[in-house]
Design a protein around this motif. Structure first.
Motif, mmCIF file in Angstrom:
data_model
loop_
_atom_site.group_PDB
_atom_site.id
_atom_site.type_symbol
_atom_site.label_atom_id
_atom_site.label_comp_id
_atom_site.label_asym_id
_atom_site.label_seq_id
_atom_site.Cartn_x
_atom_site.Cartn_y
_atom_site.Cartn_z
ATOM 1 N N UNK A 1 0.714 -1.332 0.142
ATOM 2 C CA UNK A 1 -0.010 0.037 0.026
ATOM 3 C C UNK A 1 0.507 1.097 0.124
ATOM 4 N N UNK A 2 0.301 2.484 -0.625
ATOM 5 C CA UNK A 2 0.920 3.726 -0.639
ATOM 6 C C UNK A 2 0.459 4.084 0.747
ATOM 7 N N UNK A 3 1.026 5.486 1.117
ATOM 8 C CA UNK A 3 0.583 6.131 2.154
ATOM 9 C C UNK A 3 -0.911 6.439 2.433
ATOM 10 N N UNK A 4 -1.571 6.421 1.296
ATOM 11 C CA UNK A 4 -2.840 6.600 1.249
ATOM 12 C C UNK A 4 -3.928 5.483 1.461
ATOM 13 N N UNK A 5 -3.135 4.186 1.261
ATOM 14 C CA UNK A 5 -3.866 2.855 1.531
ATOM 15 C C UNK A 5 -4.074 2.371 0.079
ATOM 16 N N UNK A 6 -3.595 2.939 -1.195
ATOM 17 C CA UNK A 6 -3.935 2.210 -2.446
ATOM 18 C C UNK A 6 -2.985 1.457 -2.592
ATOM 19 N N UNK A 7 -3.307 0.178 -3.132
ATOM 20 C CA UNK A 7 -2.389 -1.133 -3.185
ATOM 21 C C UNK A 7 -1.837 -1.084 -4.655
ATOM 22 N N UNK A 8 -0.271 -0.854 -4.463
ATOM 23 C CA UNK A 8 0.519 -1.058 -5.739
ATOM 24 C C UNK A 8 0.954 -2.419 -5.752
ATOM 25 N N UNK A 9 1.049 -3.005 -7.204
ATOM 26 C CA UNK A 9 1.536 -4.469 -7.534
ATOM 27 C C UNK A 9 2.678 -4.252 -8.445
ATOM 28 N N UNK A 10 3.406 -5.353 -8.433
ATOM 29 C CA UNK A 10 4.505 -5.802 -9.582
ATOM 30 C C UNK A 10 4.365 -7.146 -9.639
ATOM 31 N N UNK A 11 4.301 -7.649 -10.880
ATOM 32 C CA UNK A 11 4.205 -8.857 -11.174
ATOM 33 C C UNK A 11 4.545 -9.129 -12.789
ATOM 34 N N UNK A 12 4.420 -10.413 -13.337
ATOM 35 C CA UNK A 12 4.793 -10.853 -14.591
ATOM 36 C C UNK A 12 3.379 -10.981 -15.481
ATOM 37 N N UNK A 13 3.454 -10.841 -16.720
ATOM 38 C CA UNK A 13 2.495 -11.413 -17.590
ATOM 39 C C UNK A 13 3.110 -11.867 -18.761
ATOM 40 N N UNK A 14 2.577 -12.993 -19.318
ATOM 41 C CA UNK A 14 3.192 -13.627 -20.366
ATOM 42 C C UNK A 14 2.597 -14.842 -20.735
ATOM 43 N N UNK A 15 2.723 -15.277 -22.179
ATOM 44 C CA UNK A 15 1.886 -16.505 -22.455
ATOM 45 C C UNK A 15 1.046 -15.780 -23.637
ATOM 46 N N UNK A 16 0.551 -16.881 -24.967
ATOM 47 C CA UNK A 16 -0.234 -16.380 -25.913
ATOM 48 C C UNK A 16 0.703 -15.362 -26.716
ATOM 49 N N UNK A 17 0.174 -14.282 -27.061
ATOM 50 C CA UNK A 17 0.845 -13.141 -27.721
ATOM 51 C C UNK A 17 2.113 -12.365 -27.152
ATOM 52 N N UNK A 18 2.363 -12.984 -25.972
ATOM 53 C CA UNK A 18 3.282 -12.256 -25.103
ATOM 54 C C UNK A 18 4.489 -13.125 -24.797
ATOM 55 N N UNK A 19 5.629 -12.504 -24.649
ATOM 56 C CA UNK A 19 6.915 -13.231 -24.100
ATOM 57 C C UNK A 19 6.827 -12.609 -22.414
ATOM 58 N N UNK A 20 7.285 -13.336 -21.492
ATOM 59 C CA UNK A 20 7.258 -13.050 -20.161
ATOM 60 C C UNK A 20 7.851 -11.354 -20.233
ATOM 61 N N UNK A 21 6.740 -10.821 -19.392
ATOM 62 C CA UNK A 21 6.976 -9.166 -19.434
ATOM 63 C C UNK A 21 6.614 -8.641 -17.864
ATOM 64 N N UNK A 22 7.243 -7.435 -17.574
ATOM 65 C CA UNK A 22 7.004 -6.888 -16.346
ATOM 66 C C UNK A 22 6.073 -6.078 -16.397
ATOM 67 N N UNK A 23 5.171 -5.983 -15.400
ATOM 68 C CA UNK A 23 3.869 -5.115 -15.139
ATOM 69 C C UNK A 23 3.837 -4.400 -13.712
ATOM 70 N N UNK A 24 3.466 -3.374 -13.836
ATOM 71 C CA UNK A 24 3.064 -2.630 -12.371
ATOM 72 C C UNK A 24 1.991 -2.022 -12.410
ATOM 73 N N UNK A 25 1.403 -1.427 -11.554
ATOM 74 C CA UNK A 25 0.067 -0.903 -11.409
ATOM 75 C C UNK A 25 -0.496 -0.721 -9.884
ATOM 76 N N UNK A 26 -1.695 -0.483 -9.905
ATOM 77 C CA UNK A 26 -2.435 -0.275 -8.497
ATOM 78 C C UNK A 26 -3.938 -0.581 -8.627
ATOM 79 N N UNK A 27 -4.478 -0.752 -7.664
ATOM 80 C CA UNK A 27 -5.915 -0.918 -7.654
ATOM 81 C C UNK A 27 -6.855 0.250 -7.390
ATOM 82 N N UNK A 28 -7.635 0.394 -8.298
ATOM 83 C CA UNK A 28 -8.417 1.598 -8.553
ATOM 84 C C UNK A 28 -9.818 1.235 -8.155
#
Length: 412
Positions: free
Chosen positions: A322-349
């Motif tokens: 969580x950031x200081x305001x309680x918003x949840x940030x994430x770091x993870x991988x996405x891959x398969x199908x049309x994608x080679x394994x890739x790094x992804x970040x973001x947050x829950x809105x």
């Protein structure tokens, strides 16, 4: 609609890593102002210029050797309340000639002041120092998080045959870590549940969880001011722990060998603690995906089960904070199908995940191995933002082509 704002996304080159990389890279990252520290399975690297220049911090030689020598897991944390860097290193199990029949390793907690990130003092911990009967045991697979006043560290423990023995949670006072004096500490252990995942963002109590069965989580709580660890079980909806598969456009399956259902992301914000893990494909989820559970630690009930999924590609190895305001940030991988394994970040809105790529691989791993964990932390001093670790393959499919990624991101 809020969007993900990438403040900085930097790939670490061979100078920064000395090619001590792996497709099981287990990257972690922390940052304070212009200072950045990144670790991987076999390397560590530091920048004092906001990532413009990097210096290799060789974990094999930067500190004196211990047990059978360094290898391989590491974690780095920056703790702003005491202005300290915390570096956790795992060493190889060996038989000590001075103690025939004792085969232990150690883990090391190294600490340096924020003003001088290279001036480390440290403490080492071996299983036999906890219990004289633990003569054939070694620590593996760490996690680390801080509360208002303590550093918490978890490990699994195995014997020489590679069989899991128990899981540990250690609790170290931050003031003592900063002072560098004799390190009084507490520890707790269980033979019922392994791979305990701590919650980032803890204040007065640390929470940690593991799977109790395919439809139950066991959530533990350890208050800062208590010697007692409590727990409760929470039911979750059915999910699958395997098999996993996610072939990319080159036919290479980056989830063929290594991924499993261990919880890899944990956070706490207010009275809610959340946990994320990688689940296998099932009805309605055609590819492996990130399964989540959010619980109310006061009422000890399940609140919601957020998921990150895609029809064509898999999501795996999530980390969260969580950031200081309680918003949840994430770091993870996405891959398969049309994608080679890739790094992804973001947050829950609200109920949605806002995600962006930081870097995409040019191909999949030759060996079909990937993992085992990433990190997502608050950025300092701007605590509404996050830093994250990741990696991709650039120009090849073996470990020499692995490029670690340091990312600083926020809400646009």
């Amino acid at each position: 609609m809020a969007t993900v704002r990438i403040v900085q996304s930097t790939g670490l080159d061979d100078h920064a890593t000395s090619t001590q990389t792996s497709t099981i890279n287990e990257t972690t990252a922390a940052a304070s102002n212009s200072n950045i520290f990144v670790t991987g399975n076999w390397f560590a690297s530091r920048s004092s210029t906001t990532g413009k220049e990097w210096e290799l911090v060789d974990p094999f030689t930067a500190l004196p050797s211990a047990a059978g020598g360094f290898c391989c897991d590491q974690i780095v944390v920056y703790e702003p309340s005491r202005d300290i860097w915390i570096w956790i290193l795992q060493y190889i199990a060996h038989e000590d000639p001075a103690q025939p029949g004792v085969r232990n390793n150690v883990f090391r907690v190294a600490v340096s002041p924020g003003t001088d990130p290279s001036a480390f003092h440290w403490w080492d911990f071996a299983p036999i120092s906890l219990n004289a009967d633990w003569r054939d045991m070694w620590f593996d697979y760490p996690d680390a998080a801080t509360s208002a006043n303590h550093l918490y560290v978890t490990f699994n423990a195995f014997n020489a045959a590679g069989h899991w023995q128990r899981a540990f949670v250690f609790k170290f006072p931050l003031d003592t870590l900063r002072a560098g004096t004799s390190l009084g500490h507490q520890w707790w252990s269980t033979t019922d549940h392994g791979s305990l995942r701590l919650t980032q963002g803890a204040t007065g109590s640390m929470f940690f969880a593991s799977h109790n069965s395919g439809t139950t989580l066991r959530v533990h709580g350890w208050p800062d001011n208590s010697n007692t660890v409590g727990w409760f079980d929470v039911p979750v909806s059915q999910w699958s722990a395997g098999p996993y598969s996610a072939q990319g456009p080159d036919g290479k399956d980056w989830l063929a060998k290594r991924v499993d259902s261990r919880i890899t992301g944990g956070w706490v914000s207010g009275t809610r603690a959340g946990f994320l893990w990688t689940a296998a494909a099932r009805a309605g989820r055609p590819m492996p995906y990130t399964k989540g559970a959010v619980v109310d630690v006061t009422t000890q009930t399940l609140v919601e089960e957020p998921e990150i999924w895609n029809q064509e590609s898999a999501y795996a190895f999530p980390a969260a904070c969580p950031n200081a305001q309680g918003v949840i940030g994430v770091s993870l991988f996405m891959g398969g199908g049309p994608l080679h394994p890739s790094h992804v970040v973001g947050f829950r809105d609200g109920g949605d995940w806002r995600l962006v790529f930081t870097r995409q691989s040019t191909q999949g791993p030759d060996t079909g191995t990937w993992g085992d964990y990433l990190t997502c932390r608050q950025y300092h001093p701007e605590t509404s933002e996050w830093v994250a670790s990741g990696y991709t393959l650039q120009g090849g499919g073996d470990r020499s082509a692995v490029e670690p990624q340091y990312v600083h991101f926020g809400i646009g």
